[in-house]
Design a protein around this motif. Structure first.
Motif, short mmCIF file in Angstrom:
data_model
loop_
_atom_site.label_atom_id
_atom_site.label_comp_id
_atom_site.label_asym_id
_atom_site.label_seq_id
_atom_site.Cartn_x
_atom_site.Cartn_y
_atom_site.Cartn_z
N ASP A 47 20.27 4.36 78.49
CA ASP A 47 19.01 4.11 79.19
C ASP A 47 18.80 5.27 80.14
OD1 ASP A 47 16.72 3.17 80.33
OD2 ASP A 47 17.54 1.24 80.96
N LYS A 49 16.57 7.91 82.28
CA LYS A 49 15.31 8.00 83.00
C LYS A 49 14.91 9.47 83.17
CE LYS A 49 15.20 3.49 83.98
NZ LYS A 49 16.55 3.06 83.64
N ASP A 80 9.06 3.81 77.65
CA ASP A 80 8.67 2.43 77.98
C ASP A 80 7.74 1.80 76.95
OD1 ASP A 80 10.17 2.24 80.38
OD2 ASP A 80 8.63 3.39 81.43
N ARG A 130 11.49 8.08 79.61
CA ARG A 130 12.64 7.22 79.41
C ARG A 130 13.07 7.23 77.94
NH1 ARG A 130 12.66 0.61 80.20
NH2 ARG A 130 14.94 0.32 80.39
#
Length: 353
Positions: A47, A49, A80, A130
């Protein structure tokens, strides 16, 4: 103007970015460098960012469930988005279907020793906000899972970069015709098909982008020893930007995969290959790949990549495939992933050696 060349030629270029990695390393400093993924569990393995680009994925796993490579899924989401841009059984994603693993090499994908248990992907995967990668274990047993996700971190992402996509499809069996009343030659080579109706669909996408290849897996379901039982001759037909007749026409299954004359040999090259060549008289399971690295197929609004299943769609074999492409978001939502029992490979028939 940007310097245009291969990745090898680009290596001297000094870049303004940072090199990062997410991995399964043992945070205690020990040697338990894996994670445990229980049955029916979905685990996020990355994950990330910010802006960046995944440059390499390495995965290996230990699972004793039969056909586990079709029971475990890999999913990827960019920026996202609600729907995954990648959703594929893990073995198929890394280049071979039928829940088979074996050593092979291509430019973007490899299965490496020991016995193809090391999976590598070198497709670049850019993102602006992301990157999320999930593993879904739908096998009936837990597994231990090792991974590297190597990526570059940027201040911002260039605007002209598409997002990486991959999707899986299967038709089992394809809808062919009855061969009753035909001799073998007429069944395999007769008939016509100009509009692609009934072709097997490798990819159907909407947006602006470029198709960069696929792997195709065929299980020959025609149990005939006494006649020439070649599965191919299916032409590739690619429809671009709403064209009702093929924008690009091919000349046969083996030709699209850059081989010739009804091949029965295993072969691996950077952009094309036959990883599983089938048995006697082209029986059993076959797997091939073709990557459009030097010759992407561009589309402005839509693309439909299809292949006849046998000449003029006369054969009724089991087809499955993974397509790889880049495009703008949002993408057309994928068809629902079939349940595990619909993804499993067929057993080899006892009638064929």
């Amino acid at each position: 103007m940007k310097w245009i060349g291969t990745s090898l030629r680009e290596l001297p270029r000094l870049r303004n970015c940072k090199r990062r990695r997410v991995s399964s390393w043992d945070k205690t400093g020990g040697n338990a460098d894996y994670i445990l993924i229980n049955k029916n569990e979905t685990v996020t393995i990355a994950d990330i960012k910010g802006a960046g680009c995944i440059t390499h994925i390495w995965i290996t796993l230990d699972c004793s469930a039969p056909y586990y490579l079709r029971k475990i899924l890999i999913r990827m989401y960019w920026d996202d988005e609600e729907n995954p841009s990648v959703e594929v059984p893990i073995g198929d994603f890394f280049g071979i279907g039928h829940a088979i693993r074996k050593n092979f090499i291509s430019l973007p994908l490899t299965m490496s020793p020991e016995n193809g248990r090391s999976f590598n992907c070198f497709f670049p995967m850019p993102f602006s906000k992301r990157a999320l990668i999930e593993i879904v274990n739908e096998a009936e047993q837990a597994m231990i899972f090792y991974f590297y996700i190597d990526y570059e971190e940027y201040d911002r992402l260039e605007e002209d970069l598409g997002r990486f996509h991959a999707t899986w499809n299967r038709e089992n069996p394809c809808k062919g015709i009855s061969e009753n009343g035909m001799d073998n030659w007429e069944f395999l080579f007769g008939g016509t098909n100009l509009d692609g109706k009934g072709n097997y669909v490798i990819l159907e996408a909407e947006g602006k982008g470029q198709y960069v290849g696929c792997n195709l897996n065929i299980h020959n379901l025609r149990l005939k020893r006494e006649v020439w039982n070649w599965y191919g001759e299916g032409d590739d037909m690619i429809f671009i930007d709403g064209d009702q007749t093929p924008t690009i026409n091919g000349t046969g299954t083996e030709d699209y995969f850059n081989t010739a004359f009804c091949p029965q040999q295993e072969y691996c090259a950077p952009y094309h290959g036959i990883t599983v060549p089938g048995g006697k008289n082209w029986s059993g399971k076959i797997s091939m790949y073709r990557f459009h690295i030097e010759d992407p197929i561009y589309f402005e609004k839509s693309i439909k990549v299809t292949l006849e299943h046998g000449h003029a769609n006369r054969r009724s074999d089991d087809y499955s495939s993974t397509a790889y492409w880049y495009q703008t978001e949002p993408h057309k939502k994928f068809k629902p992933m079939p349940p595990v029992e619909k993804r499993l490979p067929k057993e080899e028939p006892k009638e064929i050696d």
